[in-house]
Design a protein around this motif. Structure first.
Motif, PDB file in Angstrom:
ATOM      1  N   LEU A 263      10.409   0.304  -4.142  1.00 13.29           N
ATOM      2  CA  LEU A 263       9.975  -0.765  -5.043  1.00 13.29           C
ATOM      3  C   LEU A 263       8.470  -0.992  -4.934  1.00 13.29           C
ATOM      4  O   LEU A 263       7.816  -1.307  -5.920  1.00 13.29           O
ATOM      5  CB  LEU A 263      10.740  -2.057  -4.768  1.00 13.29           C
ATOM      6  N   MET A 264       7.926  -0.813  -3.726  1.00 10.02           N
ATOM      7  CA  MET A 264       6.475  -0.960  -3.550  1.00 10.02           C
ATOM      8  C   MET A 264       5.718  -0.043  -4.502  1.00 10.02           C
ATOM      9  O   MET A 264       4.825  -0.482  -5.224  1.00 10.02           O
ATOM     10  CB  MET A 264       6.079  -0.609  -2.113  1.00 10.02           C
TER      11      MET A 264
ATOM     12  N   GLU B 153       1.925   9.835   5.367  1.00 11.53           N
ATOM     13  CA  GLU B 153       1.935  10.298   3.982  1.00 11.53           C
ATOM     14  C   GLU B 153       2.667   9.373   3.017  1.00 11.53           C
ATOM     15  O   GLU B 153       3.108   9.803   1.965  1.00 11.53           O
ATOM     16  CB  GLU B 153       2.518  11.718   3.888  1.00 11.53           C
ATOM     17  N   VAL B 154       2.797   8.090   3.362  1.00 12.72           N
ATOM     18  CA  VAL B 154       3.413   7.157   2.420  1.00 12.72           C
ATOM     19  C   VAL B 154       2.367   6.284   1.722  1.00 12.72           C
ATOM     20  O   VAL B 154       2.701   5.526   0.831  1.00 12.72           O
ATOM     21  CB  VAL B 154       4.481   6.261   3.092  1.00 12.72           C
ATOM     22  N   ALA B 155       1.102   6.401   2.115  1.00 16.36           N
ATOM     23  CA  ALA B 155       0.049   5.587   1.491  1.00 16.36           C
ATOM     24  C   ALA B 155      -0.148   5.987   0.036  1.00 16.36           C
ATOM     25  O   ALA B 155      -0.067   7.162  -0.328  1.00 16.36           O
ATOM     26  CB  ALA B 155      -1.265   5.743   2.254  1.00 16.36           C
ATOM     27  N   ASN B 156      -0.400   4.977  -0.798  1.00 17.82           N
ATOM     28  CA  ASN B 156      -0.621   5.201  -2.228  1.00 17.82           C
ATOM     29  C   ASN B 156      -2.127   5.267  -2.482  1.00 17.82           C
ATOM     30  O   ASN B 156      -2.799   4.247  -2.551  1.00 17.82           O
ATOM     31  CB  ASN B 156       0.013   4.066  -3.031  1.00 17.82           C
TER      32      ASN B 156
ATOM     33  N   VAL C 204      -2.511  -2.726   1.143  1.00 16.37           N
ATOM     34  CA  VAL C 204      -2.848  -3.033   2.532  1.00 16.37           C
ATOM     35  C   VAL C 204      -1.777  -2.374   3.396  1.00 16.37           C
ATOM     36  O   VAL C 204      -0.624  -2.788   3.382  1.00 16.37           O
ATOM     37  CB  VAL C 204      -2.881  -4.555   2.805  1.00 16.37           C
ATOM     38  N   ILE C 205      -2.154  -1.336   4.118  1.00 16.31           N
ATOM     39  CA  ILE C 205      -1.170  -0.541   4.845  1.00 16.31           C
ATOM     40  C   ILE C 205      -1.582  -0.381   6.310  1.00 16.31           C
ATOM     41  O   ILE C 205      -2.766  -0.182   6.606  1.00 16.31           O
ATOM     42  CB  ILE C 205      -0.973   0.834   4.153  1.00 16.31           C
ATOM     43  N   PRO C 206      -0.630  -0.493   7.235  1.00 21.03           N
ATOM     44  CA  PRO C 206      -0.948  -0.262   8.649  1.00 21.03           C
ATOM     45  C   PRO C 206      -1.262   1.209   8.921  1.00 21.03           C
ATOM     46  O   PRO C 206      -0.721   2.097   8.245  1.00 21.03           O
ATOM     47  CB  PRO C 206       0.338  -0.673   9.388  1.00 21.03           C
TER      48      PRO C 206
ATOM     49  N   GLY D 190       0.773  -1.238   0.000  1.00 24.39           N
ATOM     50  CA  GLY D 190       0.000   0.000   0.000  1.00 24.39           C
ATOM     51  C   GLY D 190       0.801   1.283   0.000  1.00 24.39           C
ATOM     52  O   GLY D 190       0.227   2.363   0.076  1.00 24.39           O
ATOM     53  N   GLY D 191       2.134   1.179  -0.124  1.00 23.34           N
ATOM     54  CA  GLY D 191       2.962   2.377  -0.112  1.00 23.34           C
ATOM     55  C   GLY D 191       3.209   2.938  -1.499  1.00 23.34           C
ATOM     56  O   GLY D 191       3.053   2.249  -2.506  1.00 23.34           O
TER      57      GLY D 191
END
Length: 193
Positions: free
Chosen positions: A45-46, A72-75, A63-65, A40-41
């Motif tokens: 590489l993600m 602010e790293v969520a995509n 899927v991000i914690p 989810g980042g």
């Protein structure tokens, strides 16, 4: 295989081959009609896996914690973005949403995800293929170590083929598609253990 969890680094190595590889992995999965389930980042590489898949018209489920989503790293470009309470729930969600697991280069978190997928397969928590893309020889030593564990007797003969590895993504996906589930520990008798 409709969806594959892709395990990889959130860092961006200096060598540009790694980011390009990640984009190609995402694009290859999309071209084969396989959705990406990933961390989810948007970084490293993600982010490259996600952008490669999305650019090729693929589905991307992140899927991000909560702790990372708030930094602010969520995509937010993902097809779906699930926010979960922590890493344990994240890895369970990867397993629930995917039909197998592909690991490309990464660090400690990537190794945690790979070994858990293999351990859960041995035990019988899932019967899904576990793939390792050994691009640029990145995982040569890990493959040798896995063989050493088997040679010494820490990996039972029934479980020595859980880790499927290849140097190219098309070969890896073909091998994963042909994977035949092994007998998990939960179904073995004491004398087989």
């Amino acid at each position: 295989m409709n969806h594959l969890a892709v395990y990889c680094g959130s860092a961006t190595p200096e060598d540009p081959r790694y980011v390009e590889l990640a984009r190609e992995v995402g694009a290859t999965l999309a071209q084969r009609g396989i959705g990406v389930v990933y961390g989810g980042g948007r970084l490293g590489l993600m982010g490259a896996v996600a952008s490669g898949a999305l650019a090729a018209g693929g589905e991307v489920i992140g899927v991000i914690p909560e702790a990372l989503a708030g930094s602010e790293v969520a995509n937010h470009d993902c097809t779906e973005l699930h926010t979960v309470s922590g890493m344990h729930e994240r890895k369970q969600k990867f397993t629930d949403l995917s039909d197998g697991f592909v690991t490309i280069p990464g660090g400690v978190g990537t190794m945690d995800e790979l070994w858990e997928a293999m351990s859960w397969a041995q035990l019988g928590y899932h019967t899904k293929p576990v793939g390792l893309l050994n691009a640029f020889g990145f995982y040569d030593d890990l493959i040798a170590f896995n063989s050493k564990m088997a040679e010494v007797g820490f990996v039972r003969p029934a479980h020595q083929n859980i880790l499927i590895h290849s140097d190219t993504m098309p070969e890896l996906l073909d091998a994963m598609t042909a994977y035949q589930a092994h007998t998990p520990i939960f179904r073995m008798k004491a004398e087989d253990l």
